[in-house]
Design a protein around this motif. Structure first.
Motif, PDB file in Angstrom:
ATOM      1  N   GLY A 132       7.089  -9.056  23.214  1.00  0.00           N
ATOM      2  CA  GLY A 132       5.749  -8.634  23.596  1.00  0.00           C
ATOM      3  C   GLY A 132       5.082  -7.710  22.600  1.00  0.00           C
ATOM      4  O   GLY A 132       4.159  -6.982  22.954  1.00  0.00           O
ATOM      5  N   ILE A 133       5.494  -7.715  21.368  1.00  0.00           N
ATOM      6  CA  ILE A 133       4.881  -6.860  20.345  1.00  0.00           C
ATOM      7  C   ILE A 133       3.777  -7.644  19.657  1.00  0.00           C
ATOM      8  O   ILE A 133       4.034  -8.686  19.043  1.00  0.00           O
ATOM      9  N   ASN A 134       2.557  -7.186  19.760  1.00  0.00           N
ATOM     10  CA  ASN A 134       1.419  -7.886  19.181  1.00  0.00           C
ATOM     11  C   ASN A 134       1.091  -7.341  17.789  1.00  0.00           C
ATOM     12  O   ASN A 134       1.268  -6.165  17.511  1.00  0.00           O
ATOM     13  N   GLY A 135       0.584  -8.245  16.939  1.00  0.00           N
ATOM     14  CA  GLY A 135       0.110  -7.811  15.631  1.00  0.00           C
ATOM     15  C   GLY A 135       1.183  -7.626  14.595  1.00  0.00           C
ATOM     16  O   GLY A 135       0.897  -7.107  13.515  1.00  0.00           O
ATOM     17  N   ALA A 136       2.416  -8.059  14.859  1.00  0.00           N
ATOM     18  CA  ALA A 136       3.478  -7.882  13.870  1.00  0.00           C
ATOM     19  C   ALA A 136       3.208  -8.676  12.605  1.00  0.00           C
ATOM     20  O   ALA A 136       3.666  -8.309  11.525  1.00  0.00           O
ATOM     21  N   HIS A 137       2.429  -9.782  12.753  1.00  0.00           N
ATOM     22  CA  HIS A 137       2.135 -10.600  11.569  1.00  0.00           C
ATOM     23  C   HIS A 137       1.353  -9.832  10.511  1.00  0.00           C
ATOM     24  O   HIS A 137       1.414 -10.141   9.330  1.00  0.00           O
ATOM     25  N   TRP A 138       0.603  -8.807  10.945  1.00  0.00           N
ATOM     26  CA  TRP A 138      -0.145  -7.996   9.974  1.00  0.00           C
ATOM     27  C   TRP A 138       0.790  -7.231   9.046  1.00  0.00           C
ATOM     28  O   TRP A 138       0.415  -6.877   7.928  1.00  0.00           O
ATOM     29  N   SER A 139       2.000  -6.973   9.492  1.00  0.00           N
ATOM     30  CA  SER A 139       2.967  -6.266   8.643  1.00  0.00           C
ATOM     31  C   SER A 139       3.435  -7.126   7.477  1.00  0.00           C
ATOM     32  O   SER A 139       4.065  -6.619   6.551  1.00  0.00           O
ATOM     33  N   VAL A 140       3.146  -8.420   7.525  1.00  0.00           N
ATOM     34  CA  VAL A 140       3.405  -9.305   6.393  1.00  0.00           C
ATOM     35  C   VAL A 140       2.113  -9.540   5.610  1.00  0.00           C
ATOM     36  O   VAL A 140       2.084  -9.439   4.383  1.00  0.00           O
ATOM     37  N   ALA A 141       1.035  -9.851   6.324  1.00  0.00           N
ATOM     38  CA  ALA A 141      -0.224 -10.200   5.665  1.00  0.00           C
ATOM     39  C   ALA A 141      -0.803  -9.049   4.846  1.00  0.00           C
ATOM     40  O   ALA A 141      -1.276  -9.255   3.715  1.00  0.00           O
ATOM     41  N   ALA A 142      -0.787  -7.842   5.404  1.00  0.00           N
ATOM     42  CA  ALA A 142      -1.392  -6.706   4.703  1.00  0.00           C
ATOM     43  C   ALA A 142      -0.706  -6.415   3.364  1.00  0.00           C
ATOM     44  O   ALA A 142      -1.385  -6.297   2.329  1.00  0.00           O
ATOM     45  N   PRO A 143       0.635  -6.305   3.301  1.00  0.00           N
ATOM     46  CA  PRO A 143       1.256  -6.080   2.003  1.00  0.00           C
ATOM     47  C   PRO A 143       1.092  -7.254   1.036  1.00  0.00           C
ATOM     48  O   PRO A 143       0.953  -7.042  -0.174  1.00  0.00           O
ATOM     49  N   VAL A 144       1.074  -8.498   1.559  1.00  0.00           N
ATOM     50  CA  VAL A 144       0.863  -9.650   0.683  1.00  0.00           C
ATOM     51  C   VAL A 144      -0.518  -9.584   0.038  1.00  0.00           C
ATOM     52  O   VAL A 144      -0.678  -9.822  -1.165  1.00  0.00           O
ATOM     53  N   ALA A 145      -1.536  -9.253   0.828  1.00  0.00           N
ATOM     54  CA  ALA A 145      -2.896  -9.147   0.286  1.00  0.00           C
ATOM     55  C   ALA A 145      -2.980  -8.038  -0.760  1.00  0.00           C
ATOM     56  O   ALA A 145      -3.603  -8.215  -1.826  1.00  0.00           O
ATOM     57  N   LEU A 146      -2.362  -6.908  -0.480  1.00  0.00           N
ATOM     58  CA  LEU A 146      -2.389  -5.798  -1.434  1.00  0.00           C
ATOM     59  C   LEU A 146      -1.597  -6.133  -2.696  1.00  0.00           C
ATOM     60  O   LEU A 146      -1.968  -5.726  -3.800  1.00  0.00           O
ATOM     61  N   TYR A 147      -0.515  -6.867  -2.557  1.00  0.00           N
ATOM     62  CA  TYR A 147       0.294  -7.340  -3.694  1.00  0.00           C
ATOM     63  C   TYR A 147      -0.581  -8.171  -4.639  1.00  0.00           C
ATOM     64  O   TYR A 147      -0.595  -7.950  -5.856  1.00  0.00           O
ATOM     65  N   CYS A 148      -1.324  -9.136  -4.079  1.00  0.00           N
ATOM     66  CA  CYS A 148      -2.177  -9.991  -4.897  1.00  0.00           C
ATOM     67  C   CYS A 148      -3.318  -9.198  -5.540  1.00  0.00           C
ATOM     68  O   CYS A 148      -3.612  -9.368  -6.735  1.00  0.00           O
ATOM     69  N   ALA A 149      -3.964  -8.345  -4.756  1.00  0.00           N
ATOM     70  CA  ALA A 149      -5.087  -7.581  -5.289  1.00  0.00           C
ATOM     71  C   ALA A 149      -4.648  -6.648  -6.418  1.00  0.00           C
ATOM     72  O   ALA A 149      -5.369  -6.476  -7.416  1.00  0.00           O
ATOM     73  N   THR A 150      -3.473  -6.053  -6.284  1.00  0.00           N
ATOM     74  CA  THR A 150      -2.982  -5.140  -7.319  1.00  0.00           C
ATOM     75  C   THR A 150      -2.639  -5.888  -8.594  1.00  0.00           C
ATOM     76  O   THR A 150      -2.927  -5.421  -9.712  1.00  0.00           O
ATOM     77  N   LEU A 151      -2.016  -7.068  -8.473  1.00  0.00           N
ATOM     78  CA  LEU A 151      -1.726  -7.871  -9.661  1.00  0.00           C
ATOM     79  C   LEU A 151      -3.010  -8.264 -10.383  1.00  0.00           C
ATOM     80  O   LEU A 151      -3.059  -8.314 -11.620  1.00  0.00           O
ATOM     81  N   TRP A 152      -4.048  -8.554  -9.611  1.00  0.00           N
ATOM     82  CA  TRP A 152      -5.332  -8.831 -10.253  1.00  0.00           C
ATOM     83  C   TRP A 152      -5.850  -7.595 -10.995  1.00  0.00           C
ATOM     84  O   TRP A 152      -6.332  -7.697 -12.122  1.00  0.00           O
ATOM     85  N   TRP A 153      -5.710  -6.444 -10.378  1.00  0.00           N
ATOM     86  CA  TRP A 153      -6.261  -5.212 -10.955  1.00  0.00           C
ATOM     87  C   TRP A 153      -5.546  -4.802 -12.237  1.00  0.00           C
ATOM     88  O   TRP A 153      -6.198  -4.394 -13.207  1.00  0.00           O
ATOM     89  N   ILE A 154      -4.224  -4.923 -12.274  1.00  0.00           N
ATOM     90  CA  ILE A 154      -3.476  -4.420 -13.434  1.00  0.00           C
ATOM     91  C   ILE A 154      -3.192  -5.493 -14.482  1.00  0.00           C
ATOM     92  O   ILE A 154      -2.807  -5.163 -15.606  1.00  0.00           O
ATOM     93  N   ARG A 155      -3.384  -6.790 -14.141  1.00  0.00           N
ATOM     94  CA  ARG A 155      -3.038  -7.834 -15.102  1.00  0.00           C
ATOM     95  C   ARG A 155      -4.109  -8.902 -15.273  1.00  0.00           C
ATOM     96  O   ARG A 155      -4.630  -9.092 -16.371  1.00  0.00           O
ATOM     97  N   ASP A 156      -4.458  -9.621 -14.195  1.00  0.00           N
ATOM     98  CA  ASP A 156      -5.271 -10.824 -14.345  1.00  0.00           C
ATOM     99  C   ASP A 156      -6.668 -10.564 -14.883  1.00  0.00           C
ATOM    100  O   ASP A 156      -7.216 -11.378 -15.625  1.00  0.00           O
ATOM    101  N   ARG A 157      -7.277  -9.457 -14.525  1.00  0.00           N
ATOM    102  CA  ARG A 157      -8.634  -9.195 -15.012  1.00  0.00           C
ATOM    103  C   ARG A 157      -8.661  -8.913 -16.510  1.00  0.00           C
ATOM    104  O   ARG A 157      -9.721  -8.978 -17.135  1.00  0.00           O
TER     105      ARG A 157
END
Length: 387
Positions: free
Chosen positions: A307-332
């Motif tokens: 009955g724990i709601n929102g646990a999926h955000w504990s995966v999605a949030a770090p994944v999104a930040l992982y991608c955004a940070t790689l863009w910031w320090i490398r891809d751009r």
């Protein structure tokens, strides 16, 4: 006795242009010590997410992870510039490793809200070893003695700060996190000031390889979640269909995170101090979110049917930040054209799609896999020249 020790502590600079510079077994052993501490921090975060207290878990996870990463990073850049393979270097390196293991043993206190004396003692051992390493660089590299001196003094000064913080401010106090952030800023300032006039002779390809290996270590937390998803219930012959489905989703996410990190384009496009600091420091977010994603996967598994709601955000949030940070320090810096924006767009889509009920983890896996494919399309990559 002191004079004899000083004679041994002499680390000459290495050639930053050395061909075929590889990672040494000693450095791999250091990574093994780091993974124990990272695993302890990720385990503590997963427990808090399952309890429905993700922010409290992050308040303990972030400081713990920062200390582990900071000690690893300091040793990595020093070894790239001054690892002479001597017994003195090995002995001090193992001293720093022992401190990392002590710190891992003390991580649990941070999540329990208790004074982190064991973790602090481990950090003291690690930083004392680093100060002695810089003393050896001071003696072995006359050209960069001011740099080595600033490093050693900065390490000692910040160590006094940490001891005072732990001794005077309990972890649950309102001032603890702001004062920790102040200390972290002070630590980050030491290399920036020390390297300002005479940079240490670190090896670019060696540093890139070392960072890549630590990223593999943190992604191993996701692999642990895949294995946990396959675990059988008592008396069962085959895993539950739901567990198999989660294992596949977790595997796609882990493989895609690996794919978007290990690319053909240069990871560190410039050796300038400003860019090196951005790339080197920015990786703390990459590494932390990689470990946090694995912790989130474990939390998802433990929350099934509870009955724990929102646990999926504990995966999605770090994944999104992982991608955004790689863009910031490398891809751009490394890309032009539509591929330049692929990771930033993926981060935004992951956050957006997670808000749609029923999609959640599947959408995260799908978007990340698509970004990995787009990111690897060779046509029109437009890699810029190195600065």
């Amino acid at each position: 006795m002191v004079e004899r020790v000083l004679k041994v502590l002499r680390f000459p600079p290495r050639d930053p242009a050395q061909a075929h510079r590889g990672v040494t077994p000693l450095e791999l052993l250091f990574d093994l010590a780091a993974v124990v501490a990272i695993g302890a921090a990720a385990h503590g975060l997963a427990g808090f997410i399952v309890e429905g207290r993700p922010m409290a878990g992050l308040a303990a996870f972030v400081p713990s992870f920062f200390m582990v990463w900071w000690s690893w990073m300091n040793f990595t850049w020093f070894a790239s510039a001054y690892d002479d393979g001597s017994n003195a270097f090995r002995g001090l390196s193992m001293t720093v490793m022992f401190g990392a293991l002590m710190m891992a043993a003390g991580v649990g206190a941070a999540f329990a809200g208790k004074p982190i004396w064991m973790a602090l003692l481990g950090f003291v051992v690690m930083r004392l070893g680093m100060a002695l390493l810089w003393l050896g660089a001071w003696r072995g590299d006359p050209q960069r003695r001011p740099t080595a001196q600033r490093y050693a003094l900065g390490i000692i000064a910040m160590q006094l700060y940490w001891i005072a913080l732990v001794a005077l401010v309990p972890p649950h106090a309102a001032l603890y996190l702001p004062l920790f952030a102040l200390g972290a800023a002070g630590e980050l300032a030491v290399p920036a000031m020390a390297e300002r006039r005479a940079a240490t002779p670190w090896h670019r390809q060696h540093i890139i390889a070392r960072y890549g290996r630590l990223n593999l270590i943190v992604l191993g937390q996701a692999f642990l979640a895949v294995v946990s998803a396959f675990e059988l219930e008592p008396g069962s012959i085959f895993p539950r269909a739901e567990g198999v489905g989660l294992a596949l989703i977790f595997a796609v996410i882990a493989f895609s995170m690996w794919s978007v990190y290990f690319t053909k384009e240069p990871h560190l496009v410039s050796g300038a101090l400003r860019h090196s600091l951005l790339w080197g420091y920015g990786h703390v977010v990459v590494f932390a979110t990689g470990a946090a994603a694995g912790a989130g996967m474990q939390a998802v598994l433990q929350s099934q049917g509870n009955g724990i709601n929102g646990a999926h955000w504990s995966v999605a949030a770090p994944v999104a930040l992982y991608c955004a940070t790689l863009w910031w320090i490398r891809d751009r810096y490394a890309l032009t054209g539509h591929r330049r924006w692929s990771l930033l767009v993926a981060a935004a889509l992951v956050v957006t799609m997670e808000a749609i009920p029923g999609m959640e983890l599947f959408s995260t896996a799908f978007i990340l896999a698509a970004a990995a494919l787009v990111r690897r399309v060779p046509a029109g990559s437009g890699v810029q020249a190195q600065a």
